[in-house]
Design a protein around this motif. Structure first.
Motif, PDB file in Angstrom:
ATOM      1  N   GLN A 251       0.823  -1.194   0.000  1.00  0.00           N
ATOM      2  CA  GLN A 251       0.000   0.000   0.000  1.00  0.00           C
ATOM      3  C   GLN A 251       0.870   1.262   0.000  1.00  0.00           C
ATOM      4  OE1 GLN A 251      -2.360   0.089   3.538  1.00  0.00           O
ATOM      5  NE2 GLN A 251      -0.608   0.035   4.926  1.00  0.00           N
ATOM      6  N   ASP A 252       0.345   2.316  -0.603  1.00  0.00           N
ATOM      7  CA  ASP A 252       1.024   3.612  -0.665  1.00  0.00           C
ATOM      8  C   ASP A 252       2.374   3.537  -1.361  1.00  0.00           C
ATOM      9  OD1 ASP A 252      -1.094   4.729   0.809  1.00  0.00           O
ATOM     10  OD2 ASP A 252      -0.151   4.125   2.694  1.00  0.00           O
ATOM     11  N   GLY A 253       2.529   2.577  -2.291  1.00  0.00           N
ATOM     12  CA  GLY A 253       3.763   2.489  -3.051  1.00  0.00           C
ATOM     13  C   GLY A 253       4.944   1.935  -2.287  1.00  0.00           C
ATOM     14  N   LEU A 254       4.727   1.371  -1.124  1.00  0.00           N
ATOM     15  CA  LEU A 254       5.818   0.831  -0.320  1.00  0.00           C
ATOM     16  C   LEU A 254       6.101  -0.606  -0.728  1.00  0.00           C
ATOM     17  CD1 LEU A 254       4.689   2.209   3.160  1.00  0.00           C
ATOM     18  CD2 LEU A 254       6.162   3.312   1.458  1.00  0.00           C
ATOM     19  N   GLY A 256       8.636  -2.608   0.841  1.00  0.00           N
ATOM     20  CA  GLY A 256       9.363  -3.324   1.878  1.00  0.00           C
ATOM     21  C   GLY A 256       8.517  -3.492   3.121  1.00  0.00           C
ATOM     22  N   SER A 257       8.851  -4.491   3.900  1.00  0.00           N
ATOM     23  CA  SER A 257       8.102  -4.754   5.132  1.00  0.00           C
ATOM     24  C   SER A 257       9.037  -5.334   6.180  1.00  0.00           C
ATOM     25  CB  SER A 257       6.955  -5.727   4.861  1.00  0.00           C
ATOM     26  OG  SER A 257       6.275  -6.057   6.052  1.00  0.00           O
ATOM     27  N   MET A 258       8.866  -4.908   7.418  1.00  0.00           N
ATOM     28  CA  MET A 258       9.657  -5.465   8.517  1.00  0.00           C
ATOM     29  C   MET A 258       8.810  -5.467   9.790  1.00  0.00           C
ATOM     30  SD  MET A 258      12.249  -2.408   9.742  1.00  0.00           S
ATOM     31  CE  MET A 258      12.674  -1.718   8.140  1.00  0.00           C
ATOM     32  N   VAL A 259       9.186  -6.335  10.722  1.00  0.00           N
ATOM     33  CA  VAL A 259       8.578  -6.353  12.053  1.00  0.00           C
ATOM     34  C   VAL A 259       9.685  -6.091  13.067  1.00  0.00           C
ATOM     35  CG1 VAL A 259       7.364  -7.698  13.797  1.00  0.00           C
ATOM     36  CG2 VAL A 259       6.749  -7.944  11.384  1.00  0.00           C
ATOM     37  N   VAL A 260       9.522  -5.019  13.840  1.00  0.00           N
ATOM     38  CA  VAL A 260      10.495  -4.672  14.873  1.00  0.00           C
ATOM     39  C   VAL A 260       9.844  -4.829  16.245  1.00  0.00           C
ATOM     40  CG1 VAL A 260      11.850  -3.122  13.427  1.00  0.00           C
ATOM     41  CG2 VAL A 260       9.875  -2.235  14.672  1.00  0.00           C
ATOM     42  N   ASN A 261      10.670  -4.993  17.273  1.00  0.00           N
ATOM     43  CA  ASN A 261      10.168  -5.274  18.614  1.00  0.00           C
ATOM     44  C   ASN A 261      10.739  -4.283  19.618  1.00  0.00           C
ATOM     45  OD1 ASN A 261       8.772  -7.930  18.057  1.00  0.00           O
ATOM     46  ND2 ASN A 261      10.836  -8.402  17.349  1.00  0.00           N
ATOM     47  N   PHE A 262       9.843  -3.680  20.392  1.00  0.00           N
ATOM     48  CA  PHE A 262      10.238  -2.734  21.434  1.00  0.00           C
ATOM     49  C   PHE A 262      10.054  -3.403  22.789  1.00  0.00           C
ATOM     50  CE2 PHE A 262       9.119  -0.189  17.785  1.00  0.00           C
ATOM     51  CZ  PHE A 262      10.096   0.806  17.764  1.00  0.00           C
ATOM     52  N   GLU A 290      11.141   6.658   3.222  1.00  0.00           N
ATOM     53  CA  GLU A 290       9.689   6.850   3.280  1.00  0.00           C
ATOM     54  C   GLU A 290       9.059   5.589   3.878  1.00  0.00           C
ATOM     55  OE1 GLU A 290       5.923   7.416   0.210  1.00  0.00           O
ATOM     56  OE2 GLU A 290       7.963   7.851  -0.487  1.00  0.00           O
ATOM     57  N   SER A 291       8.223   5.776   4.896  1.00  0.00           N
ATOM     58  CA  SER A 291       7.717   4.611   5.614  1.00  0.00           C
ATOM     59  C   SER A 291       6.421   4.948   6.340  1.00  0.00           C
ATOM     60  CB  SER A 291       8.769   4.120   6.631  1.00  0.00           C
ATOM     61  OG  SER A 291       9.153   5.187   7.489  1.00  0.00           O
ATOM     62  N   ALA A 292       5.735   3.904   6.812  1.00  0.00           N
ATOM     63  CA  ALA A 292       4.471   4.069   7.539  1.00  0.00           C
ATOM     64  C   ALA A 292       4.181   2.806   8.335  1.00  0.00           C
ATOM     65  CB  ALA A 292       3.331   4.352   6.575  1.00  0.00           C
ATOM     66  N   ILE A 293       3.335   2.937   9.377  1.00  0.00           N
ATOM     67  CA  ILE A 293       2.859   1.769  10.125  1.00  0.00           C
ATOM     68  C   ILE A 293       1.994   0.918   9.198  1.00  0.00           C
ATOM     69  CG2 ILE A 293       1.413   0.986  12.040  1.00  0.00           C
ATOM     70  CD1 ILE A 293       4.037   2.178  12.960  1.00  0.00           C
ATOM     71  N   ASP A 294       2.255  -0.373   9.165  1.00  0.00           N
ATOM     72  CA  ASP A 294       1.491  -1.301   8.331  1.00  0.00           C
ATOM     73  C   ASP A 294       0.592  -2.136   9.247  1.00  0.00           C
ATOM     74  OD1 ASP A 294       0.478  -2.978   6.458  1.00  0.00           O
ATOM     75  OD2 ASP A 294       2.346  -4.031   6.026  1.00  0.00           O
ATOM     76  N   GLY A 295      -0.610  -1.637   9.519  1.00  0.00           N
ATOM     77  CA  GLY A 295      -1.523  -2.358  10.407  1.00  0.00           C
ATOM     78  C   GLY A 295      -2.365  -1.402  11.218  1.00  0.00           C
ATOM     79  N   GLU A 296      -3.004  -1.957  12.274  1.00  0.00           N
ATOM     80  CA  GLU A 296      -3.903  -1.171  13.096  1.00  0.00           C
ATOM     81  C   GLU A 296      -3.143  -0.112  13.893  1.00  0.00           C
ATOM     82  OE1 GLU A 296      -7.123  -1.348  13.021  1.00  0.00           O
ATOM     83  OE2 GLU A 296      -7.241  -3.084  11.688  1.00  0.00           O
ATOM     84  N   LYS A 297      -3.708   1.069  13.941  1.00  0.00           N
ATOM     85  CA  LYS A 297      -3.100   2.160  14.711  1.00  0.00           C
ATOM     86  C   LYS A 297      -3.589   2.171  16.158  1.00  0.00           C
ATOM     87  CE  LYS A 297      -1.464   3.581  10.721  1.00  0.00           C
ATOM     88  NZ  LYS A 297      -2.202   2.698   9.805  1.00  0.00           N
ATOM     89  N   ASP A 298      -4.734   1.526  16.420  1.00  0.00           N
ATOM     90  CA  ASP A 298      -5.289   1.373  17.762  1.00  0.00           C
ATOM     91  C   ASP A 298      -5.402  -0.119  18.043  1.00  0.00           C
ATOM     92  OD1 ASP A 298      -5.608   4.090  17.485  1.00  0.00           O
ATOM     93  OD2 ASP A 298      -7.784   3.997  17.240  1.00  0.00           O
ATOM     94  N   GLY A 299      -5.247  -0.513  19.290  1.00  0.00           N
ATOM     95  CA  GLY A 299      -5.383  -1.930  19.571  1.00  0.00           C
ATOM     96  C   GLY A 299      -5.182  -2.279  21.022  1.00  0.00           C
ATOM     97  N   VAL A 300      -5.163  -3.581  21.274  1.00  0.00           N
ATOM     98  CA  VAL A 300      -4.929  -4.130  22.606  1.00  0.00           C
ATOM     99  C   VAL A 300      -3.766  -5.102  22.502  1.00  0.00           C
ATOM    100  CG1 VAL A 300      -5.877  -5.484  24.501  1.00  0.00           C
ATOM    101  CG2 VAL A 300      -7.360  -3.930  23.229  1.00  0.00           C
ATOM    102  N   LEU A 311       5.286 -13.008  24.848  1.00  0.00           N
ATOM    103  CA  LEU A 311       6.178 -12.165  24.057  1.00  0.00           C
ATOM    104  C   LEU A 311       6.978 -11.263  24.989  1.00  0.00           C
ATOM    105  CD1 LEU A 311       3.721 -11.093  21.211  1.00  0.00           C
ATOM    106  CD2 LEU A 311       5.462 -12.887  21.118  1.00  0.00           C
ATOM    107  N   GLY A 312       8.249 -11.116  24.701  1.00  0.00           N
ATOM    108  CA  GLY A 312       9.083 -10.277  25.532  1.00  0.00           C
ATOM    109  C   GLY A 312       9.133  -8.842  25.066  1.00  0.00           C
ATOM    110  N   ALA A 313       8.372  -8.531  24.001  1.00  0.00           N
ATOM    111  CA  ALA A 313       8.428  -7.186  23.435  1.00  0.00           C
ATOM    112  C   ALA A 313       7.136  -6.879  22.694  1.00  0.00           C
ATOM    113  CB  ALA A 313       9.622  -7.057  22.495  1.00  0.00           C
ATOM    114  N   PHE A 314       6.955  -5.598  22.375  1.00  0.00           N
ATOM    115  CA  PHE A 314       5.793  -5.111  21.648  1.00  0.00           C
ATOM    116  C   PHE A 314       6.154  -5.064  20.158  1.00  0.00           C
ATOM    117  CE2 PHE A 314       3.492  -1.159  20.131  1.00  0.00           C
ATOM    118  CZ  PHE A 314       2.234  -1.759  20.053  1.00  0.00           C
ATOM    119  N   PRO A 315       5.531  -5.927  19.313  1.00  0.00           N
ATOM    120  CA  PRO A 315       5.889  -5.980  17.897  1.00  0.00           C
ATOM    121  C   PRO A 315       5.154  -4.917  17.082  1.00  0.00           C
ATOM    122  CG  PRO A 315       4.314  -7.711  18.394  1.00  0.00           C
ATOM    123  CD  PRO A 315       4.565  -6.970  19.682  1.00  0.00           C
ATOM    124  N   VAL A 316       5.849  -4.298  16.150  1.00  0.00           N
ATOM    125  CA  VAL A 316       5.278  -3.283  15.270  1.00  0.00           C
ATOM    126  C   VAL A 316       5.668  -3.618  13.828  1.00  0.00           C
ATOM    127  CG1 VAL A 316       5.236  -0.831  14.649  1.00  0.00           C
ATOM    128  CG2 VAL A 316       5.386  -1.514  17.062  1.00  0.00           C
TER     129      VAL A 316
END
Length: 487
Positions: A251-254, A256-262, A290-300, A311-316
């Motif tokens: 989406q939006d011409g992107l 690449g995709s990655m999952v990072v963990n905080f 150029e980048s953006a969040i790929d997924g829900e912006k609100d959640g649980v 999980l030991g971290a918050f995945p984004v």
């Protein structure tokens, strides 16, 4: 997780595969609620292998045990009919021990205090790697023996009683019969007067597996899917680079995709709800991307994945415009989000029984829900898929946690598999649409929630919902630096 020694790994496999259907389980209960459990599992392990394993077991046992309410001893016994792996558990309070025994003992019977009776039952349950679900062709000479010694003489509908002990002996033919029984069918039952034992049976939260090496219901690691999942800073990285011609993009011409963990120490303790998740900056190999969040912006975020693994971290998940399929380093990645920190919570119980479908239930002030489906899952599937679907007018970010309470002393923490906001005209499934029509708020919006668990017991049970009544929104800014991608 500790690495397995070769001998111990082999033993885990032997017991994990065979112990649950070639076992003798003896339970001894005292009037004060204390007791002992002796689990004997018949195994096929060469004597030379046993000699190499025993020293490891004796030296490692204390390090591997993390029980709070059990003591533990394990040994091998060689008899004329073969080798047996013997485990002895002792406890001072049966009610406190039950959550720890759940992952330790295959086909553990259930104990319930109902009115003036203390009941023991073994039902045909649907759960992962259930002992009665092994394929016939895989093993022969199957058996499951169960005996319970009560403080006072029991009564039973199908057990053999001798004094204070009732016993069942199920052979290979019985086990094959059990496999075809309807889920929930009672296999064994006994009872004594409730006054005969001081049993503190009430729902207590099922924790993570208490042993790093276990022979429980899920095979090699007592608890299997419940084991912790390690979280590196970068879980995945993908870039779609074409040298010639047009190429597909996200989406939006992107492309690449990655999952990072905080790490969670930069946020708050899970579970927590969040809103307004944004990507502030991404720099790869010295260039701003150029980048953006790929997924829900609100959640649980429950702190676990959909299979209940911690999980030991918050995945984004991040989408970005990739310039190089093999970058060396992610120099910097920054995000921001608003975390809803609860200042006041309240617990509410919802009864789930045979008539709960399409029944509106109120669980907080002006907060209502309707359960539309209970799926117990498949005991033969790789992932059982047990879940509960519901419709509610309560925004999911206001729900701090959902737990399943049983009558037999266990409380299961449920995972929010997914939730979405929907309007009535966006819902097509008939039952869900009818339920949503009863609950839409003034804006015509409802929330569709799917809760998951590796095992959902037979009805009835309670859902315990922890709701945020008062909260404060705290903005968090998080940063990851110097993440090496190509090595």
């Amino acid at each position: 997780m500790k690495k397995f020694k070769p001998g111990l790994l082999f033993l885990c496999m032997a017991i994990g595969l065979c112990g649950c259907i070639r076992q003798d389980l003896a339970i001894y209960l005292n009037s004060d609620g204390s007791g002992q459990i002796v689990l004997k599992s018949k195994i096929n392990v060469q004597e030379q292998m046993l000699k190499s394993i025993e020293p490891d077991m004796k030296s490692d046992s204390d390090k591997l045990l993390k029980f709070k309410h059990l003591t533990f001893k394990e040994t091998f016994v060689k008899k004329e009919d073969g080798q047996w792996y013997v485990t002895i558990y002792r406890f001072k309070n049966l009610g406190l021990a039950l959550p720890e025994l759940e992952y330790e003992i295959p086909m553990m019977p259930r104990f319930t205090v109902r009115e003036d009776k203390f009941e023991m039952s073994l039902n045909r349950e649907r759960e992962t790697n259930e002992g009665f679900q092994i394929e016939d062709k895989e093993y022969d000479d199957l058996f499951y023996h169960l005996s319970v010694t009560f403080p006072v003489p029991p009564t039973s509908i199908n057990g053999k009683i001798s004094g204070k002990t009732v016993r069942w002996e199920f052979d290979e033919a019985d086990i094959k019969t059990f496999k075809s029984m309807k889920i929930g069918t009672r296999i064994a039952y006994a009872q004594i007067p409730a006054s005969g034992i001081n049993a503190d049976i009430k729902p207590r939260l099922l924790g993570d597996p208490v042993r790093e090496r276990g022979f429980g219901k899920s095979g090699l690691t007592g608890g299997g899917s419940h084991a912790d999942v390690s979280s590196d800073a970068l879980s995945s990285y993908y870039a779609n680079i074409h040298i010639l011609g047009e190429h597909n993009t996200f989406q939006d011409g992107l492309n690449g995709s990655m999952v990072v963990n905080f790490t969670l120490d930069t946020l708050v303790a899970a579970p927590f709800s969040y809103t307004d998740l944004k990507l502030k900056s991404l720099v790869i190999d010295g260039s701003k991307i150029e980048s953006a969040i790929d997924g829900e912006k609100d959640g649980v975020f429950t702190g676990t994945d959909r299979w209940g693994r911690k999980l030991g971290a918050f995945p984004v998940k991040v989408g970005f415009k990739a310039k190089n399929a093999w970058p060396q380093k992610i120099d910097k990645l920054e995000i921001s989000l608003k975390v809803e920190e609860p200042t006041q919570t309240r617990k509410h119980l919802i009864a789930v029984n045979d008539d709960m479908h399409s029944k509106t239930q109120t669980f907080a002030e002006n907060k209502k829900l309707i359960i539309t489906r209970v799926e117990h899952g498949s005991s033969t599937a790789a992932f059982p898929g047990a879940s509960i679907d519901l419709v509610t007018n309560c925004r999911a970010t206001s729900i701090l946690g959902v737990y399943l309470d049983t009558s037999y002393g266990l409380r299961y923490a449920m995972n929010v598999l997914k939730w979405k906001e929907a309007k009535l005209n966006q819902i097509w499934e008939k039952g869900t649409k009818e339920a949503a029509g009863k609950l839409t708020n003034k804006d015509g919006i409802v929330y569709l929630v799917s809760l998951g668990l590796d095992h959902i017991p037979k009805l009835p049970f309670n859902l315990m919902i922890k709701v945020i009544e008062k909260k404060r929104s705290v903005e968090k800014k998080l940063k990851l630096e110097a993440i090496h991608v190509s090595k």
